[in-house]
Design a protein around this motif. Structure first.
Motif, PDB file in Angstrom:
ATOM      1  N   VAL A 135      31.268  31.497  28.369  1.00 41.15           N
ATOM      2  CA  VAL A 135      32.273  31.444  27.305  1.00 41.15           C
ATOM      3  C   VAL A 135      33.622  32.003  27.726  1.00 41.15           C
ATOM      4  CG1 VAL A 135      30.570  31.533  25.449  1.00 41.15           C
ATOM      5  CG2 VAL A 135      31.471  33.666  26.385  1.00 41.15           C
ATOM      6  N   ALA A 136      33.743  32.540  28.937  1.00 40.75           N
ATOM      7  CA  ALA A 136      35.006  33.159  29.350  1.00 40.75           C
ATOM      8  C   ALA A 136      35.101  33.144  30.863  1.00 40.75           C
ATOM      9  CB  ALA A 136      35.114  34.589  28.824  1.00 40.75           C
ATOM     10  N   GLN A 137      36.312  33.471  31.323  1.00 36.06           N
ATOM     11  CA  GLN A 137      36.514  33.555  32.773  1.00 36.06           C
ATOM     12  C   GLN A 137      35.855  34.802  33.345  1.00 36.06           C
ATOM     13  OE1 GLN A 137      40.543  32.859  33.968  1.00 36.06           O
ATOM     14  NE2 GLN A 137      40.271  33.809  35.978  1.00 36.06           N
ATOM     15  N   SER A 138      35.832  35.888  32.573  1.00 36.21           N
ATOM     16  CA  SER A 138      35.187  37.121  33.027  1.00 36.21           C
ATOM     17  C   SER A 138      34.904  38.015  31.829  1.00 36.21           C
ATOM     18  CB  SER A 138      36.067  37.861  34.051  1.00 36.21           C
ATOM     19  OG  SER A 138      37.292  38.228  33.460  1.00 36.21           O
ATOM     20  N   PHE A 139      34.047  39.024  32.048  1.00 35.29           N
ATOM     21  CA  PHE A 139      33.689  40.027  31.043  1.00 35.29           C
ATOM     22  C   PHE A 139      34.156  41.402  31.515  1.00 35.29           C
ATOM     23  CE2 PHE A 139      30.156  37.336  29.183  1.00 35.29           C
ATOM     24  CZ  PHE A 139      30.699  37.304  27.906  1.00 35.29           C
ATOM     25  N   ASP A 140      34.579  42.208  30.576  1.00 34.31           N
ATOM     26  CA  ASP A 140      34.836  43.627  30.832  1.00 34.31           C
ATOM     27  C   ASP A 140      33.510  44.362  30.618  1.00 34.31           C
ATOM     28  OD1 ASP A 140      35.740  46.178  31.122  1.00 34.31           O
ATOM     29  OD2 ASP A 140      37.154  46.138  29.447  1.00 34.31           O
ATOM     30  N   MET A 141      32.843  44.727  31.696  1.00 37.77           N
ATOM     31  CA  MET A 141      31.470  45.208  31.616  1.00 37.77           C
ATOM     32  C   MET A 141      31.333  46.526  30.837  1.00 37.77           C
ATOM     33  SD  MET A 141      30.074  42.682  32.942  1.00 37.77           S
ATOM     34  CE  MET A 141      28.362  43.129  33.159  1.00 37.77           C
ATOM     35  N   ARG A 317      40.679  26.419  42.365  1.00 37.42           N
ATOM     36  CA  ARG A 317      40.143  26.743  43.690  1.00 37.42           C
ATOM     37  C   ARG A 317      39.876  28.242  43.829  1.00 37.42           C
ATOM     38  NH1 ARG A 317      40.223  23.880  48.387  1.00 37.42           N
ATOM     39  NH2 ARG A 317      41.711  22.366  47.592  1.00 37.42           N
ATOM     40  N   SER A 318      40.742  29.055  43.246  1.00 39.98           N
ATOM     41  CA  SER A 318      40.549  30.506  43.333  1.00 39.98           C
ATOM     42  C   SER A 318      39.330  30.949  42.545  1.00 39.98           C
ATOM     43  CB  SER A 318      41.804  31.219  42.819  1.00 39.98           C
ATOM     44  OG  SER A 318      42.934  30.877  43.601  1.00 39.98           O
ATOM     45  N   GLN A 319      39.141  30.393  41.338  1.00 44.93           N
ATOM     46  CA  GLN A 319      37.963  30.755  40.546  1.00 44.93           C
ATOM     47  C   GLN A 319      36.668  30.331  41.234  1.00 44.93           C
ATOM     48  OE1 GLN A 319      37.942  30.075  36.248  1.00 44.93           O
ATOM     49  NE2 GLN A 319      40.110  29.571  36.340  1.00 44.93           N
ATOM     50  N   LEU A 320      36.720  29.230  41.949  1.00 43.28           N
ATOM     51  CA  LEU A 320      35.515  28.737  42.594  1.00 43.28           C
ATOM     52  C   LEU A 320      35.170  29.517  43.852  1.00 43.28           C
ATOM     53  CD1 LEU A 320      33.262  26.607  42.804  1.00 43.28           C
ATOM     54  CD2 LEU A 320      34.893  25.133  44.008  1.00 43.28           C
ATOM     55  N   ASN A 321      36.171  29.855  44.648  1.00 39.14           N
ATOM     56  CA  ASN A 321      35.906  30.404  45.978  1.00 39.14           C
ATOM     57  C   ASN A 321      36.265  31.873  46.142  1.00 39.14           C
ATOM     58  OD1 ASN A 321      35.160  27.789  47.384  1.00 39.14           O
ATOM     59  ND2 ASN A 321      37.201  27.270  46.668  1.00 39.14           N
ATOM     60  N   HIS A 322      37.043  32.454  45.232  1.00 40.59           N
ATOM     61  CA  HIS A 322      37.529  33.815  45.460  1.00 40.59           C
ATOM     62  C   HIS A 322      37.176  34.784  44.336  1.00 40.59           C
ATOM     63  CE1 HIS A 322      39.760  32.337  48.895  1.00 40.59           C
ATOM     64  NE2 HIS A 322      40.381  31.443  48.133  1.00 40.59           N
ATOM     65  N   TYR A 323      37.387  34.393  43.086  1.00 41.26           N
ATOM     66  CA  TYR A 323      37.291  35.328  41.976  1.00 41.26           C
ATOM     67  C   TYR A 323      35.914  35.396  41.331  1.00 41.26           C
ATOM     68  CZ  TYR A 323      42.365  35.069  42.292  1.00 41.26           C
ATOM     69  OH  TYR A 323      43.669  35.100  42.745  1.00 41.26           O
ATOM     70  N   SER A 324      34.924  34.730  41.867  1.00 41.51           N
ATOM     71  CA  SER A 324      33.569  34.768  41.312  1.00 41.51           C
ATOM     72  C   SER A 324      32.565  34.700  42.449  1.00 41.51           C
ATOM     73  CB  SER A 324      33.345  33.595  40.334  1.00 41.51           C
ATOM     74  OG  SER A 324      33.452  32.362  41.028  1.00 41.51           O
ATOM     75  N   ASP A 325      31.290  34.971  42.099  1.00 44.20           N
ATOM     76  CA  ASP A 325      30.227  34.970  43.114  1.00 44.20           C
ATOM     77  C   ASP A 325      29.459  33.661  43.121  1.00 44.20           C
ATOM     78  OD1 ASP A 325      29.132  35.251  40.644  1.00 44.20           O
ATOM     79  OD2 ASP A 325      27.793  36.915  41.150  1.00 44.20           O
TER      80      ASP A 325
END
Length: 414
Positions: A135-141, A317-325
């Protein structure tokens, strides 16, 4: 002299024949001036046509023929046809992909932020379902942990001691397991679909960064406990959980670790589906520009739109290869764990074809980037031509002023 009998009878028979013809004249043949007999027959077509009326008539004829054949068929033929209709089709994908809101809404021309609609209940038993939603680009854990505590969820009930920046494990009242990952994905075990949607889109939405509820993606798999095995494995599309230690020693730690590994691998699929949808939107938006170029016009090319497309591609490209696992072979939290967790992670990734989808997505991004590069060069060339004409105009004005000065000097000397 008497004539022979044969010569005397020939004129008599000839006269009788001509007289009969005179008394009963032959009727004139009927001629069809407008529609011939062959043309009045129904037309049978065995070739392809683009005429909608002829195509509709042909479909109607085929339907009538099929109904007549069905009525004439014996009872055993009907039984075999009914059983063939009940046969389930083979699923093409390894998991059931549920795109929220797509069942009730047609293709959307523009993105409008809205809360995803609650999908229709699935026939799969919720107690044997594994669902993942992005549901989002990232979570604040840290904020995720605070929200779950406020709503009464038990955090890390089995003492896995994983880093909370990598995964947050919570358990609901009905013993359903919830795993929240920093990639903006929530994975649940034995939790109903409406509860998962409500949890991700209402409760945890306050801990998100760059939410995209209008483009939320969901994946679902089934799992089954296996009390005869200590280890877990993938059986086709079903996760087989080895619960032997849990049943004998009442220790859920091994089962929970297996769930964490499978959940981590499953969380990549909806995240990847969101990026695939974003790229599809981007390609659809650029299609109009490419069609204008194909028509031989460059008047609608704007520098701002080309720069926007370039930024969107770089972000994808950044979300796919850099900013996520997503592209990582193994998350960092499994490096110090048992090797069997790595095997679980790779098994579910292979079942969902994650690596192949990543390769295809990278290739499509490269293709889109080449198109945008060509458009950017055309825009630069267009602005370069404009600057050249401006420079030519300035030089022309300067030459005119110089000619005016020389002319005035010649008049003053004369």
């Amino acid at each position: 002299m008497r004539l022979p009998l044969q010569k005397a009878m020939i004129p008599a028979f000839r006269g009788l024949h001509t007289g009969a013809l005179a008394l009963a004249p032959r009727p004139r043949p009927l001629r069809h001036f407008h529609q011939t007999t062959l043309a009045s027959l129904p037309r049978t077509r065995h070739f392809f046509t683009s005429n909608q009326l002829l195509a509709a008539n042909d479909k109607a004829d085929k339907t009538e023929d099929a109904s007549s054949n069905a009525t004439e068929a014996p009872p055993n033929t009907k039984a075999s046809s009914s059983t063939s209709l009940k046969r389930k089709p083979v699923r093409a994908s390894a998991a059931k992909s549920l795109r929220l809101g797509s069942a009730t809404k047609p293709s959307k021309p523009a993105r409008k932020p809205a809360v995803p609609e609650t999908p229709e209940p699935d026939e799969t038993d919720s107690s044997r379902a594994v669902r993942a939603i992005c549901v989002a680009q990232s979570f604040d854990m840290p904020q995720v942990q605070e929200i779950l505590r406020v709503h009464g969820f038990e955090l890390d009930p089995d003492g896995t001691e994983f880093d909370t920046q990598a995964v947050v494990h919570a358990r609901s009242v009905n013993n359903g397991d919830i795993f929240v990952f920093p990639s903006g994905t929530v994975v649940t075990w034995s939790v109903s679909e409406d509860v998962l949607v409500k949890l991700a889109s209402k409760y945890l939405i306050g801990a998100t960064r760059f939410p995209h509820l209008d483009r939320a993606e969901m994946e679902m798999l089934e799992f089954a406990p296996d009390e005869t095995r200590e280890t877990s494995y993938m059986k086709g599309e079903v996760v087989m959980l080895g619960t032997k230690a849990q049943e004998l020693e009442n220790n859920r730690l091994d089962t929970t670790l297996a769930k964490v590994a499978f959940s981590s691998g499953l969380a990549r699929s909806p995240k990847l589906a969101v990026l695939e949808t974003d790229l599809e939107y981007l390609l659809q938006e650029s299609k109009a520009t490419l069609n204008v170029l194909a028509a031989g016009s460059q008047s609608k090319l704007k520098r701002s739109s080309i720069m926007k497309m370039t930024g969107q591609l770089l972000n994808l490209r950044s979300q796919l290869n850099h900013y996520s696992d997503i592209t990582e072979e193994l998350p960092d939290m499994f490096w110090e764990s048992e090797s069997v967790l790595e095997d679980y992670y790779n098994q579910i990734g292979a079942a969902l074809s994650v690596r192949r989808r990543i390769e295809i997505l990278n290739k499509r991004i490269d293709y889109a980037h080449e198109n945008v590069t060509v458009l950017r060069e055309m825009i630069s060339e267009k602005y370069g031509h404009r600057l050249e004409w401006i420079i030519i105009a300035l030089i022309t004005v300067e030459v005119l002023f110089e000619l005016r000065r020389v002319y005035r000097e010649d008049i003053s000397e004369a």
